[in-house]
Design a protein around this motif. Structure first.
Motif, PDB file in Angstrom:
ATOM      1  N   UNK A   6      -0.967  17.638 -50.030  1.00  0.00           N
ATOM      2  CA  UNK A   6       0.496  17.651 -49.974  1.00  0.00           C
ATOM      3  C   UNK A   6       1.025  19.024 -49.578  1.00  0.00           C
ATOM      4  N   UNK A   7       0.375  20.073 -50.048  1.00  0.00           N
ATOM      5  CA  UNK A   7       0.826  21.433 -49.736  1.00  0.00           C
ATOM      6  C   UNK A   7       0.425  21.885 -48.334  1.00  0.00           C
ATOM      7  N   UNK A   8      -0.694  21.394 -47.845  1.00  0.00           N
ATOM      8  CA  UNK A   8      -1.266  21.950 -46.625  1.00  0.00           C
ATOM      9  C   UNK A   8      -1.274  20.995 -45.428  1.00  0.00           C
ATOM     10  N   UNK A   9      -0.401  19.990 -45.425  1.00  0.00           N
ATOM     11  CA  UNK A   9      -0.284  19.086 -44.278  1.00  0.00           C
ATOM     12  C   UNK A   9       0.810  19.598 -43.356  1.00  0.00           C
ATOM     13  N   UNK A  10       0.534  19.625 -42.034  1.00  0.00           N
ATOM     14  CA  UNK A  10       1.536  20.110 -41.095  1.00  0.00           C
ATOM     15  C   UNK A  10       2.755  19.190 -41.105  1.00  0.00           C
ATOM     16  N   UNK A  11       3.916  19.772 -41.297  1.00  0.00           N
ATOM     17  CA  UNK A  11       5.151  18.997 -41.343  1.00  0.00           C
ATOM     18  C   UNK A  11       5.415  18.329 -42.673  1.00  0.00           C
ATOM     19  N   UNK A  12       4.525  18.492 -43.629  1.00  0.00           N
ATOM     20  CA  UNK A  12       4.728  17.910 -44.952  1.00  0.00           C
ATOM     21  C   UNK A  12       4.472  16.420 -44.990  1.00  0.00           C
ATOM     22  N   UNK A  13       4.571  15.877 -46.170  1.00  0.00           N
ATOM     23  CA  UNK A  13       4.404  14.435 -46.355  1.00  0.00           C
ATOM     24  C   UNK A  13       5.748  13.756 -46.225  1.00  0.00           C
ATOM     25  N   UNK A  14       5.854  12.874 -45.280  1.00  0.00           N
ATOM     26  CA  UNK A  14       7.034  12.035 -45.111  1.00  0.00           C
ATOM     27  C   UNK A  14       6.615  10.816 -44.312  1.00  0.00           C
ATOM     28  N   UNK A  15       7.429   9.781 -44.339  1.00  0.00           N
ATOM     29  CA  UNK A  15       7.108   8.564 -43.613  1.00  0.00           C
ATOM     30  C   UNK A  15       7.256   8.820 -42.117  1.00  0.00           C
ATOM     31  N   UNK A  16       6.289   8.386 -41.345  1.00  0.00           N
ATOM     32  CA  UNK A  16       6.315   8.576 -39.897  1.00  0.00           C
ATOM     33  C   UNK A  16       6.190   7.237 -39.199  1.00  0.00           C
ATOM     34  N   UNK A  17       6.913   7.095 -38.093  1.00  0.00           N
ATOM     35  CA  UNK A  17       6.934   5.865 -37.308  1.00  0.00           C
ATOM     36  C   UNK A  17       6.359   6.090 -35.907  1.00  0.00           C
ATOM     37  N   UNK A  18       5.304   6.828 -35.785  1.00  0.00           N
ATOM     38  CA  UNK A  18       4.700   7.048 -34.473  1.00  0.00           C
ATOM     39  C   UNK A  18       5.249   8.265 -33.780  1.00  0.00           C
ATOM     40  N   UNK A  21      -6.671  13.672 -40.872  1.00  0.00           N
ATOM     41  CA  UNK A  21      -7.935  14.409 -40.972  1.00  0.00           C
ATOM     42  C   UNK A  21      -7.698  15.912 -41.021  1.00  0.00           C
ATOM     43  N   UNK A  22      -8.659  16.664 -41.550  1.00  0.00           N
ATOM     44  CA  UNK A  22      -8.541  18.127 -41.556  1.00  0.00           C
ATOM     45  C   UNK A  22      -8.505  18.680 -40.130  1.00  0.00           C
ATOM     46  N   UNK A  23      -7.739  19.772 -39.954  1.00  0.00           N
ATOM     47  CA  UNK A  23      -7.649  20.407 -38.640  1.00  0.00           C
ATOM     48  C   UNK A  23      -8.102  21.859 -38.684  1.00  0.00           C
ATOM     49  N   UNK A  24      -8.575  22.307 -39.841  1.00  0.00           N
ATOM     50  CA  UNK A  24      -9.088  23.671 -39.956  1.00  0.00           C
ATOM     51  C   UNK A  24     -10.321  23.653 -40.846  1.00  0.00           C
ATOM     52  N   UNK A  80      -1.448  25.085 -41.529  1.00  0.00           N
ATOM     53  CA  UNK A  80      -1.767  23.745 -42.016  1.00  0.00           C
ATOM     54  C   UNK A  80      -3.278  23.529 -42.013  1.00  0.00           C
ATOM     55  N   UNK A  81      -3.767  22.827 -43.011  1.00  0.00           N
ATOM     56  CA  UNK A  81      -5.184  22.498 -43.101  1.00  0.00           C
ATOM     57  C   UNK A  81      -5.444  21.056 -42.703  1.00  0.00           C
ATOM     58  N   UNK A  82      -4.403  20.210 -42.800  1.00  0.00           N
ATOM     59  CA  UNK A  82      -4.545  18.785 -42.493  1.00  0.00           C
ATOM     60  C   UNK A  82      -3.493  18.370 -41.484  1.00  0.00           C
ATOM     61  N   UNK A  83      -3.874  17.453 -40.592  1.00  0.00           N
ATOM     62  CA  UNK A  83      -2.933  16.919 -39.611  1.00  0.00           C
ATOM     63  C   UNK A  83      -2.015  15.912 -40.288  1.00  0.00           C
TER      64      UNK A  83
END
Length: 112
Positions: free
Chosen positions: A96-108, A51-54, A38-41
């Motif tokens: 969208x391709x390089x976010x850890x865990x992908x893009x989805x709605x998160x609640x904390x 933010x970017x993580x790499x 992953x490149x982004x958190x």
């Protein structure tokens, strides 16, 4: 549920690029999804990338800002949009391709 290495957003990006009529779509997606790093958190709350993580993520973000700043400084009026729109679309697709865990709605914490 196991999240795929590409973050589960391959269909989103494929459809986005297909609408843009990008040549070499299959090659682009294969290259972008080959690495599982992953490149982004992931954001803690909401949808999208944090933010970017790499160093690759920081390089993508720096290149995006460089393109936008140079376009703003060098191009007059509406011509900035000709450069900015593809830069924004490319940044969204890469995130969208390089976010850890992908893009989805998160609640904390409960959805990490």
């Amino acid at each position: 549920m196991v999240t795929p290495a590409y973050g589960g957003n391959r269909l989103f990006v494929v459809n986005l690029l297909r609408r843009m009529r990008v040549s070499g779509l299959k090659e682009f997606v294969e290259m972008a999804t080959r690495s599982s790093k992953a490149w982004f958190a992931a954001k803690r709350y909401g949808y999208g990338s944090g933010l970017p993580i790499s160093w690759e993520g920081w390089a993508v973000l720096a290149a995006f800002f460089l393109v936008v700043v140079v376009a703003a400084a060098e191009l007059p009026g509406w011509k900035k949009s000709i450069v900015d729109a593809p830069a924004i679309i490319a940044l969204i697709a890469i995130c969208a391709l390089k976010t850890e865990g992908g893009w989805r709605w998160r609640w904390g914490d409960r959805s990490l």
